[in-house]
Design an enzyme around this catalytic site. Structure first.
Site, PDB file in Angstrom:
ATOM      1  N   LYS A 191      38.943   6.553 -18.270  1.00 38.02           N
ATOM      2  CA  LYS A 191      38.231   7.185 -19.396  1.00 38.02           C
ATOM      3  C   LYS A 191      38.142   6.188 -20.554  1.00 38.02           C
ATOM      4  CE  LYS A 191      39.321  12.102 -18.624  1.00 38.02           C
ATOM      5  NZ  LYS A 191      39.862  13.340 -19.159  1.00 38.02           N
ATOM      6  N   GLU A 194      45.406  13.133  -7.445  1.00 43.63           N
ATOM      7  CA  GLU A 194      45.732  12.877  -8.855  1.00 43.63           C
ATOM      8  C   GLU A 194      47.201  13.167  -9.151  1.00 43.63           C
ATOM      9  OE1 GLU A 194      41.861  13.465 -11.502  1.00 43.63           O
ATOM     10  OE2 GLU A 194      43.523  14.616 -12.320  1.00 43.63           O
ATOM     11  N   HIS A 197      32.385  16.639  15.599  1.00 44.52           N
ATOM     12  CA  HIS A 197      31.325  15.767  16.127  1.00 44.52           C
ATOM     13  C   HIS A 197      31.173  14.527  15.271  1.00 44.52           C
ATOM     14  CE1 HIS A 197      30.124  18.845  19.049  1.00 44.52           C
ATOM     15  NE2 HIS A 197      30.609  19.660  18.113  1.00 44.52           N
TER      16      HIS A 197
END
Ligand code: PA5
Length: 478
Positions: free
Chosen positions: A447, A304, A333
């Protein structure tokens, strides 16, 4: 008053080893000393920019002062936490992004990994949950395990306008009301000092809610060391003064403009140089389950802050590298094959722990099976540390850049150092890139689009524009 003794603080010093970034280890794939020298002046300018703007609220640099300016707030937090611990069986954070990732990261780092499952005596504090989403399944799951009337809800939102947090609030407030609970009895707000919807809600209750301030000059992702993170931590019995002392200690370690004396500046310069070389992926790989969520917190901080379209001159730069979370040894792994043999597009940052919170001897057995027998008599700490070293070594041998942040142990003091180190590193890197590290226009746009889609007043034009834009309308469905 200084935190513990000077000797102890020195023992607990977090350091950075970047040998495996350099051409001395990596040959042609590594950074040459001359390349470090070439960015010396830019690094000094970045350092100066951060130093000169310390504490400036208008630039969202207030986080730099949090280790120093919160004595009264800390006292209030400790007092409140004491009452919460006494009165409530559960403590739930309602928030998202910067308001949630910090509290859950610190919880994971410093409390028992199965804290909520411990007996009340062993747990010695309320059960702890963070609602970091608006997935209905998650909300239902929370409601299935808590008793709302015995729960303290900490609503954390600077704006009080974030759809996710306010949705969580509306649902919880409705449940509490239906149970006859007076909301201010069970809810604490952490929000802006005077603006925003939580303030309006509080006013409608005659100012009855307990409130903590999310300071003006502190953005969400830089807020863990203010009441956003300190209250939940204190409720859990975590030594918040230790976290702040650790942050101040790291600040002191980063007070010089040269990279050989400033670990955060060193990390920023390494990231900056490799970014310019086109290494687009920035992996954080702690070798500690306690630090697993540090990688989540860091991913937000980095992404951000540095993912920006334009620089301060308005030039299109599309800056940033993609942070990736990884866990040692688990991801050996899974992802490490790619790190060692895939594209040369990554920088791996390890976080190594010198002394784990406990030790676990590996029992003898299977002596007649050499593949297994050799493990007996060692300890799990030895094994995880050997695997950490082996992975760094294997990467280096394959010409892959990696550096290590070394933590003597995971405790409040070292965690405070680590947070502050990563915050400063991010701020320096943003300054090197000449971008605004502290805004988030992309997040704000998302938003607003949500407001438009859900019919919020004032967003009609945006809704019309979205309706006329290309949609996921099934034309290319398979
Ligand atoms: O880092 C940030 O600024 C964001 O992640 C915010 O913390 C997040 O969007 C929540 O915002 P608010 O605190 O206004 O609810």
């Amino acid at each position: 008053m200084a935190y513990k003794t000077k000797e102890w603080r020195n023992e607990m010093r977090v350091t950075v080893d970047y040998n495996y970034m350099m051409s001395k280890s990596l040959g042609d794939e590594g950074i040459k000393d001359s390349e470090l020298r070439a960015v010396k002046e830019s690094a000094e300018r970045a350092f100066e920019y951060v130093r000169l703007n310390r504490g400036r609220d208008d630039l969202f640099m207030g986080w730099t002062e949090l280790p120093y300016n919160q004595d009264a707030i800390v006292a209030d937090i400790l007092e409140t936490a004491k009452k919460v611990r006494k009165k409530f069986k559960y403590f739930v954070v309602l928030g998202i992004g910067g308001s949630a990732l910090g509290p859950i990261m610190v919880f994971n780092a410093l409390k028992h990994l199965h804290y909520n499952e411990l007996s009340p005596q062993k747990r010695n504090g309320p059960k702890f949950y963070v609602e970091d989403n608006v997935d209905p399944v998650r909300m239902q799951a929370l409601l299935d395990v808590i008793e709302p009337e015995k729960t303290c809800f900490n609503v954390i939102s600077k704006s009080g306008a974030t759809s996710e947090t306010m949705t969580q609030y509306l649902i919880i407030a409705d449940i509490l009301k239906s149970k006859g609970v007076n909301l201010p009895e069970n809810i604490i707000f952490t929000t802006d000092a005077s603006r925003g919807n939580l303030i309006k809600i509080d006013e409608s209750f005659g100012g009855a809610f307990k409130k903590f301030v999310l300071p003006d000059g502190v953005g969400g992702r830089f807020s863990e060391l203010c009441p956003v993170g300190l209250l939940p931590a204190a409720v859990l019995g975590i030594d918040i003064k230790g976290m702040l002392a650790g942050a101040a200690y790291m600040d002191g370690l980063c007070s010089k403009p040269n990279i050989s004396k400033n670990p955060a500046l060193a990390c920023a310069v390494l990231q900056y140089i490799t970014m310019k070389q086109g290494k687009n992926i920035n992996v954080l790989m702690p070798y500690s389950d306690n630090l697993k969520l540090m990688a989540d917190w860091y991913c937000q901080l980095w992404a951000e802050s540095l993912g920006k379209a334009v620089d301060y001159e308005g030039k299109k730069v599309n800056a940033g590298t993609t942070p990736v979370k990884s866990l040692g040894v688990t991801d050996q792994h899974s992802q490490v094959q790619l790190y060692i043999e895939g594209p040369f597009d990554k920088v791996i940052t390890f976080i190594s722990v010198e002394k784990y919170a406990c030790e676990m001897p590996i029992a003898h057995g299977c002596e007649d099976i050499p593949d297994v027998g050799f493990l007996g008599g060692h300890t799990m700490q030895e094994l995880i540390q050997a695997e950490n070293k082996a992975t760094a070594y294997a990467l280096m041998r394959a010409g892959r850049m990696n550096y290590t942040i070394k933590m003597p142990a995971v405790n409040e003091f070292t965690l405070g150092q680590l947070m502050y180190l990563l915050e400063l590193q991010t701020a320096y890197t943003g300054a090197l890139l000449n971008i605004n590290t502290f805004n988030q226009p992309g997040v704000e746009n998302g938003k607003k689009a949500t407001f438009a889609l859900l019919g919020k007043k004032g967003y009609e034009a945006q809704k019309r524009e979205m309706d006329s834009a290309p949609a996921l309308d099934g034309k290319y469905i398979v």
